[in-house]
Scaffold this motif. Structure first.
Motif, short mmCIF file in Angstrom:
data_model
loop_
_atom_site.label_atom_id
_atom_site.label_comp_id
_atom_site.label_asym_id
_atom_site.label_seq_id
_atom_site.Cartn_x
_atom_site.Cartn_y
_atom_site.Cartn_z
N VAL A 185 -37.99 0.09 28.31
CA VAL A 185 -36.51 -0.17 28.60
C VAL A 185 -36.08 -1.44 27.58
O VAL A 185 -35.24 -1.32 26.97
N GLY A 186 -37.07 -2.22 27.43
CA GLY A 186 -36.70 -3.46 26.71
C GLY A 186 -36.63 -3.15 25.11
O GLY A 186 -35.92 -4.07 24.39
N ARG A 187 -36.90 -2.01 24.71
CA ARG A 187 -36.60 -1.57 23.53
C ARG A 187 -35.17 -1.04 23.00
O ARG A 187 -34.80 -0.92 21.76
N LEU A 188 -34.36 -0.84 24.08
CA LEU A 188 -33.31 -0.07 23.87
C LEU A 188 -31.95 -1.04 23.83
O LEU A 188 -32.09 -2.21 24.23
N PRO A 189 -31.01 -0.42 23.01
CA PRO A 189 -29.60 -1.30 23.06
C PRO A 189 -28.86 -1.21 24.45
O PRO A 189 -28.13 -0.35 24.72
N LEU A 190 -29.13 -2.41 25.21
CA LEU A 190 -28.81 -2.34 26.48
C LEU A 190 -27.39 -3.11 26.76
O LEU A 190 -26.84 -4.04 25.95
N CYS A 191 -26.48 -2.40 27.79
CA CYS A 191 -25.43 -3.53 28.37
C CYS A 191 -25.86 -3.54 29.85
O CYS A 191 -26.21 -2.76 30.50
N LEU A 192 -25.70 -4.98 30.08
CA LEU A 192 -26.23 -5.41 31.23
C LEU A 192 -25.42 -6.25 31.88
O LEU A 192 -24.10 -6.89 31.20
N LEU A 193 -25.18 -6.84 33.28
CA LEU A 193 -24.47 -7.85 33.73
C LEU A 193 -24.74 -9.16 33.25
O LEU A 193 -25.62 -9.33 32.68
N THR A 194 -23.84 -10.04 33.66
CA THR A 194 -23.71 -11.19 33.03
C THR A 194 -24.98 -12.09 33.84
O THR A 194 -25.41 -11.73 34.96
N PRO A 195 -25.33 -12.95 33.15
CA PRO A 195 -26.48 -13.86 33.74
C PRO A 195 -26.09 -14.46 34.99
O PRO A 195 -27.27 -14.94 35.75
N ASP A 196 -24.91 -14.77 35.56
CA ASP A 196 -24.62 -15.44 36.82
C ASP A 196 -24.91 -14.42 37.92
O ASP A 196 -24.76 -14.76 39.16
N MET A 197 -25.16 -13.03 37.46
CA MET A 197 -25.42 -12.11 38.77
C MET A 197 -26.92 -11.99 38.94
O MET A 197 -27.57 -11.92 37.91
N GLN A 198 -27.30 -12.28 40.13
CA GLN A 198 -28.70 -12.09 40.48
C GLN A 198 -29.38 -10.76 39.99
O GLN A 198 -30.62 -10.78 39.48
N ASN A 199 -28.78 -9.67 39.99
CA ASN A 199 -29.30 -8.56 39.51
C ASN A 199 -29.98 -8.92 37.87
O ASN A 199 -30.87 -8.28 37.49
N ARG A 200 -28.76 -9.18 37.22
CA ARG A 200 -29.23 -9.62 35.73
C ARG A 200 -30.49 -10.55 35.60
O ARG A 200 -31.37 -10.22 34.93
N ARG A 201 -30.57 -11.50 36.59
CA ARG A 201 -31.75 -12.50 36.47
C ARG A 201 -32.97 -11.67 36.76
O ARG A 201 -34.16 -12.16 36.28
N ILE A 202 -32.91 -10.54 37.89
CA ILE A 202 -34.12 -10.02 38.36
C ILE A 202 -34.62 -9.15 37.14
O ILE A 202 -35.70 -8.92 36.76
N ILE A 203 -33.57 -8.18 36.38
CA ILE A 203 -33.93 -7.69 35.44
C ILE A 203 -34.44 -8.17 34.06
O ILE A 203 -35.51 -7.81 33.57
N ASP A 204 -33.94 -9.39 34.00
CA ASP A 204 -34.46 -10.55 32.95
C ASP A 204 -35.76 -10.68 33.25
O ASP A 204 -36.63 -10.61 32.20
N GLY A 205 -36.24 -10.86 34.35
CA GLY A 205 -37.66 -11.28 34.80
C GLY A 205 -38.64 -9.98 34.59
O GLY A 205 -39.75 -10.51 34.33
N HIS A 206 -38.22 -9.06 35.06
CA HIS A 206 -39.05 -7.81 34.84
C HIS A 206 -39.35 -7.61 33.43
O HIS A 206 -40.27 -6.95 32.84
N LEU A 207 -38.20 -7.39 32.61
CA LEU A 207 -38.20 -7.32 31.29
C LEU A 207 -39.36 -8.63 30.53
O LEU A 207 -40.10 -7.93 29.73
N HIS A 208 -39.18 -9.66 30.92
CA HIS A 208 -39.78 -10.74 30.39
C HIS A 208 -41.56 -10.56 30.79
O HIS A 208 -42.32 -10.77 30.08
N ASN A 209 -41.70 -10.14 32.18
CA ASN A 209 -43.23 -9.87 32.38
C ASN A 209 -43.79 -8.70 31.78
O ASN A 209 -44.80 -8.68 31.54
N ALA A 210 -42.79 -7.82 31.10
CA ALA A 210 -43.44 -6.62 30.59
C ALA A 210 -43.54 -6.97 29.09
O ALA A 210 -43.77 -6.15 28.14
N GLY A 211 -43.16 -8.23 28.62
CA GLY A 211 -43.37 -8.55 27.24
C GLY A 211 -41.92 -8.32 26.22
O GLY A 211 -42.12 -8.34 25.20
N ARG A 212 -41.00 -8.36 27.03
CA ARG A 212 -39.61 -7.97 26.18
C ARG A 212 -38.64 -8.90 26.78
O ARG A 212 -38.22 -8.94 27.91
N ASP A 213 -38.04 -9.86 25.97
CA ASP A 213 -36.86 -10.76 26.64
C ASP A 213 -35.58 -9.86 26.45
O ASP A 213 -35.49 -9.16 25.47
#
Length: 302
Positions: A185-213
């Motif tokens: 997922v981290g390789r794709l051109p993504l559109c995501l919610l803004t960082p003030d949304m907890q869903n975005r922070r959750i997604i950021d965390g899972h991508l980071h754990n997978a080695g993709r910021d």
């Protein structure tokens, strides 16, 4: 006294005398006079004044804490007395994180069937703002994440576990896959919610754990904005299963489960922790407990 405390709470919310007066449906002169009378009654300065509102004094901050409790208790008393006389009525004020909005109707519809004289006010906002609104008695309940971040003094009823889908073009690199990993997922051109949304922070965390910021090419606080971009089949996004399956996707877009690892986060109803509880909140908890197994089963089947 209650009315003056409500003026003070409106001022804390709006941070502007004119807007606070408008919120209370009074003139600015009436609101300013009410706050001044409260200061004289308590013998302390509550508001820092200049050419415009500048904030609250330390004494004002403490009075605000008491005002929230007193006004909340007064509202609870009025609701309870009214419910004893004619059953539940009034407006139930709800807020939900954007990713949970599709399940709001699962709660409000059966509630209205049991209590037809109750009206609803529902708006979408961040999990942090839901916490503030509950603490300030500006809403009766919220639907939000129960894990990850502090909730404050609330009673929580778990409703379902949020799981995630990749929304991508059917002719894209992962369009025909049965599942994808977070690293992919981290390789794709993504559109995501803004960082003030907890869903975005959750997604950021899972991508980071997978080695993709996460480095989205587009971010927005509107799920509709994200959806319209995804429907062009030129963008990809990550959305909860309940949200992805509630949208009418184009024939060119697929919703693909994300695994490796398969993660989930609990969504639930939260109401202020108070004794006595307002009749509306008590009835809402009963309804949430009744629908939770059905909602969880429906979500799990997506």
């Amino acid at each position: 006294m209650i009315e003056r405390l409500e003026f003070l709470l409106a001022l804390a919310r709006e941070r502007h005398f004119g807007r606070a007066a408008q919120f209370c449906n009074v003139s600015q002169q009436t609101l300013s006079a009410g706050v001044k009378q409260l200061e004289e009654r308590l013998g302390v300065l509550l508001v820092e004044r200049g050419s415009r509102f500048q904030g609250f004094t330390p004494e004002g901050e403490r009075v605000l804490d008491w005002a929230r409790r007193i006004v909340g208790d007064a509202r609870a008393m009025r609701e309870e007395v009214a419910s004893l006389r004619r059953g539940l009525s009034g407006t139930l004020r709800l807020a939900a994180v954007p990713t949970a909005t599709p399940i709001v109707a699962s709660l409000t519809t059966p509630f209205r069937a049991r209590h037809p004289d109750v009206r609803f006010s529902v708006h979408s906002t961040t999990s942090g703002e839901i916490g503030r609104l509950i603490a300030d008695h500006e809403i009766d309940a919220g639907i939000t994440y129960l894990e990850n971040e502090p909730l404050g003094k609330v009673i929580a009823v778990p409703l379902y576990r949020e799981r995630y889908r990749l929304l991508t073009a059917i002719d894209g690199v992962y369009g025909k896959r049965d599942s994808v990993s977070w690293e992919e997922v981290g390789r794709l051109p993504l559109c995501l919610l803004t960082p003030d949304m907890q869903n975005r922070r959750i997604i950021d965390g899972h991508l980071h754990n997978a080695g993709r910021d996460a480095a989205p090419l587009l971010q927005s606080n509107s799920m509709i904005v994200l959806l319209t971009h995804v429907r062009t089949a030129k963008w990809a996004s990550v959305m909860p299963a309940v949200l992805a399956d509630s949208f009418r996707l184009s024939e060119r877009v697929r919703s693909v489960p994300i695994g490796e690892p398969d993660v989930s986060h609990m969504i639930g109803l939260v109401v202020p922790e108070r004794d006595p509880m307002t009749p509306l909140c008590a009835a809402l908890i009963v309804e949430a407990q009744a629908i939770a197994p059905t909602v969880a089963d429906d979500i799990a089947s997506l």
